[in-house]
Motif scaffolding. Structure first.
Motif, short mmCIF file in Angstrom:
data_model
loop_
_atom_site.label_atom_id
_atom_site.label_comp_id
_atom_site.label_asym_id
_atom_site.label_seq_id
_atom_site.Cartn_x
_atom_site.Cartn_y
_atom_site.Cartn_z
N SER A 78 0.74 -1.38 0.08
CA SER A 78 0.05 -0.27 0.01
C SER A 78 1.04 1.82 0.10
O SER A 78 0.57 2.55 -0.58
N SER A 79 2.19 1.27 0.76
CA SER A 79 2.92 2.41 0.67
C SER A 79 4.51 2.19 0.54
O SER A 79 4.63 0.39 0.66
N GLU A 96 -10.36 -12.68 6.69
CA GLU A 96 -9.39 -12.44 5.62
C GLU A 96 -8.69 -11.51 4.99
O GLU A 96 -8.74 -11.60 3.00
N VAL A 97 -8.36 -10.57 5.66
CA VAL A 97 -8.11 -8.73 4.74
C VAL A 97 -6.79 -8.97 6.13
O VAL A 97 -7.44 -9.04 7.30
N CYS A 98 -5.90 -8.22 5.62
CA CYS A 98 -5.05 -8.07 6.47
C CYS A 98 -4.08 -6.71 5.39
O CYS A 98 -3.95 -6.73 4.89
N ILE A 117 1.66 -3.33 3.34
CA ILE A 117 1.01 -4.29 2.83
C ILE A 117 -0.48 -4.87 2.90
O ILE A 117 -0.64 -4.84 4.04
N TYR A 118 -1.01 -4.90 1.83
CA TYR A 118 -2.11 -5.31 1.88
C TYR A 118 -2.65 -6.45 1.11
O TYR A 118 -1.90 -6.83 0.50
#
Length: 69
Positions: free
Chosen positions: A13-14, A63-65, A18-19
């Motif tokens: 993401s930057s 399910e998302v980090c 992290i995504y």
């Protein structure tokens, strides 16, 4: 589990975050209690295994980090 999560999206993401988005392993592949996820990452240009960082997500329903380091 015999199965593994299916990553549906992953990117930085930057320069310091992290995504990750994934689908959990199939229920039929989980034998016993599913405790969560272990995510490992390292800088792309670093080949040293010493630079690997790990985070543990102790909630199997996640399910998302988005991780900021």
């Amino acid at each position: 589990p015999d199965g593994k999560p299916q990553v549906t999206s992953a990117h930085n993401s930057s320069s310091t975050s992290i995504y990750l988005n994934w689908k959990p392993p199939p229920k039929s592949s989980i034998h016993g209690e599913f405790l969560g996820y272990r995510l490992a990452y390292k800088p792309r240009d670093d080949t040293s295994s010493e630079s690997v960082q790990e985070i543990f997500l102790r909630d199997p329903s996640i399910e998302v980090c988005v991780y900021i380091f």
